[in-house]
Design an enzyme around this catalytic site. Structure first.
Site, short mmCIF file in Angstrom:
data_model
loop_
_atom_site.label_atom_id
_atom_site.label_comp_id
_atom_site.label_asym_id
_atom_site.label_seq_id
_atom_site.Cartn_x
_atom_site.Cartn_y
_atom_site.Cartn_z
N GLY A 141 0.83 -1.21 0.00
CA GLY A 141 0.00 0.00 0.00
C GLY A 141 0.86 1.24 0.00
O GLY A 141 0.50 2.28 0.55
N ALA A 142 2.02 1.12 -0.66
CA ALA A 142 3.04 2.17 -0.59
C ALA A 142 2.56 3.50 -1.16
O ALA A 142 3.06 4.56 -0.78
CB ALA A 142 4.29 1.69 -1.31
N GLY A 174 -0.43 4.70 -0.84
CA GLY A 174 -1.56 5.22 -0.06
C GLY A 174 -1.13 6.32 0.89
O GLY A 174 0.05 6.69 0.94
N ILE A 224 -1.10 6.41 4.30
CA ILE A 224 -0.20 6.00 5.39
C ILE A 224 1.20 5.77 4.81
O ILE A 224 2.21 6.20 5.37
CB ILE A 224 -0.71 4.74 6.12
CG1 ILE A 224 -2.02 5.06 6.86
CG2 ILE A 224 0.34 4.22 7.12
CD1 ILE A 224 -2.67 3.86 7.53
N GLY A 272 -3.26 -2.73 7.84
CA GLY A 272 -4.49 -2.68 7.05
C GLY A 272 -5.64 -3.37 7.76
O GLY A 272 -5.49 -4.47 8.29
N ASP A 302 -3.79 2.96 18.94
CA ASP A 302 -4.78 3.03 20.03
C ASP A 302 -4.07 3.30 21.36
O ASP A 302 -4.53 4.10 22.18
CB ASP A 302 -5.56 1.72 20.11
CG ASP A 302 -6.14 1.35 18.75
OD1 ASP A 302 -6.97 2.10 18.24
OD2 ASP A 302 -5.72 0.31 18.19
N HIS A 342 -8.57 -4.29 17.27
CA HIS A 342 -8.42 -2.90 16.82
C HIS A 342 -9.72 -2.50 16.13
O HIS A 342 -9.87 -2.54 14.92
CB HIS A 342 -7.25 -2.76 15.84
CG HIS A 342 -7.26 -1.42 15.14
ND1 HIS A 342 -7.01 -0.24 15.80
CD2 HIS A 342 -7.55 -1.07 13.87
CE1 HIS A 342 -7.13 0.77 14.95
NE2 HIS A 342 -7.46 0.28 13.78
#
Ligand code: NAX
Length: 325
Positions: free
Chosen positions: A11-12, A14, A16, A130, A159, A187
């Site tokens: 997810g590079a 994206g 985040i 993810g 969190d 989570h």
């Protein structure tokens, strides 16, 4: 000098990924003396965007960045990798049921687990960011039978950090003075941020139960939604920061007299069904996360932990029925 450590980020391209990659390149993931090689995994449609991020990484001229490779094939992306940050996932779209979401993510985390099993380095450490992170980690892990179970973790450090920040504001003490907070369970909104064992300057924390139940717990558990509401986008830089913290702590250890929180494979501790990937208070030593043992759990905590773990059981049963684990 040390050989570069291979770090795969999925997810590079994206949001985040955009925050995370620069922190890794600057040496904050592993330390200021450890060179890193980045291996970026994206879906084919997003490879071009990942190339753009890689151009910017080049332009950072980071002394510790020893190379960047970009892949759209998990087999290649995880080849020889030491640290895998699984950030890319399928978000819930309108009208999608929970089962559909788990199934779509099974399509991502099953092949990634297989690729890690087939090609990752012997010291591989996996962090799943993810969502649904705990169950995605469970899916990946179940397709990597040759990798020790304790190498698969899910991120609840965000969190944990959110809980630290809220308690710090409430008590008027810096976050560094608060020890032994813990996130238990999934989570998700059912998570249980616990102050039962929290300490400031070696003393237990006194806060009233109404504040805990009506303010602290819901604020931490629903923080992701509050960020979306305010920013119009989900948490990204804070999530990247927590991923950095999670891996840095895993490799470098927790301080004496303190712990942190991580989703790790349950060994049955605290009545959490063995094999689930649940958040616990954990210490890190010699490159291993371990569940803190022997804590007394009060009735309020027991009920909250059980409720969140029940949700994890449900998710596990769903992916089992779907043949994903
Ligand atoms: P984005 O949608 O900005 O980026 C996700 C990226 O993943 C996209 O570029 C997409 O092309 C890529 N991707 C999708 N499938 C892939 C695959 N099979 N292989 C490689 N890449 C793939 O999402 P972003 O805001 O970066 O969030 C990423 C994930 O983190 C989401 O699932 C999100 O829910 C989760 N989060 C988890 C948190 C946690 O504390 N555990 C907090 C933050 C965040 O919500």
């Amino acid at each position: 000098t040390q050989a570069p450590v291979n770090v795969t980020v999925t997810g590079a391209a994206g949001q985040i990924g955009y925050a995370l990659l620069f922190r890794i390149a600057s040496g904050q993931l592993l330390g200021q003396d450890v060179p890193v090689k980045l291996r970026l995994l994206e879906i084919p449609q997003a490879v071009k965007a990942a190339e753009g991020t890689a151009m910017e990484l080049d332009d950072g001229a980071f002394p510790l960045l020893a190379g960047i490779d970009i892949f759209d094939d998990p087999k290649q992306a995880f080849e020889g990798t030491n640290i895998a940050l699984l950030v890319g996932a399928r978000p819930r779209s309108k009208g999608m049921e929970r089962g559909d979401l788990l199934e779509a993510n099974g399509g991502i985390f099953k092949p990634q687990g297989e690729a890690i099993n087939a090609g990752a380095a012997d010291d591989i450490k996996v962090l799943v960011v993810g969502n649904p992170a705990n169950t995605n980690a469970l899916i990946a892990r179940s397709h990597a039978p040759d990798v020790p179970a304790d190498r698969f973790t899910a991120m609840t450090r965000l969190d944990h950090n959110r809980a630290l920040a809220q308690l710090s504001k409430k008590l008027g003490v810096p976050v560094t003075e608060i020890k032994k907070l813990a996130i238990w369970g999934n989570h998700s909104a059912t998570q249980y941020p616990s102050v039962q064992h929290a300490e400031v300057a070696g003393k237990g924390v006194e806060v009233d139960q109404a504040w805990l139940e009506n303010d602290f717990i819901p604020t931490v558990a629903k923080r992701g939604a509050a960020i979306i509401e305010a920013r119009g986008l989900s948490s990204a830089a804070s999530a990247a920061s927590a991923a950095i913290d999670h891996v840095y702590t895993w490799v470098n250890g927790t301080a004496e007299g303190d712990w942190t929180s991580a989703g790790v494979v349950s060994d049955g501790s605290y009545g959490v069904a063995e094999g689930l990937i649940s958040s616990f208070p954990v210490t890190a030593k010699n490159g291993k996360y371990e569940i803190v043992q022997g804590l007394e759990i009060d009735d309020f905590s027991r009920a909250r932990i059980d409720a969140s773990v029940a949700e994890l059981v449900e998710e596990r049963d769903t992916v089992q029925k779907l043949g994903l684990i």
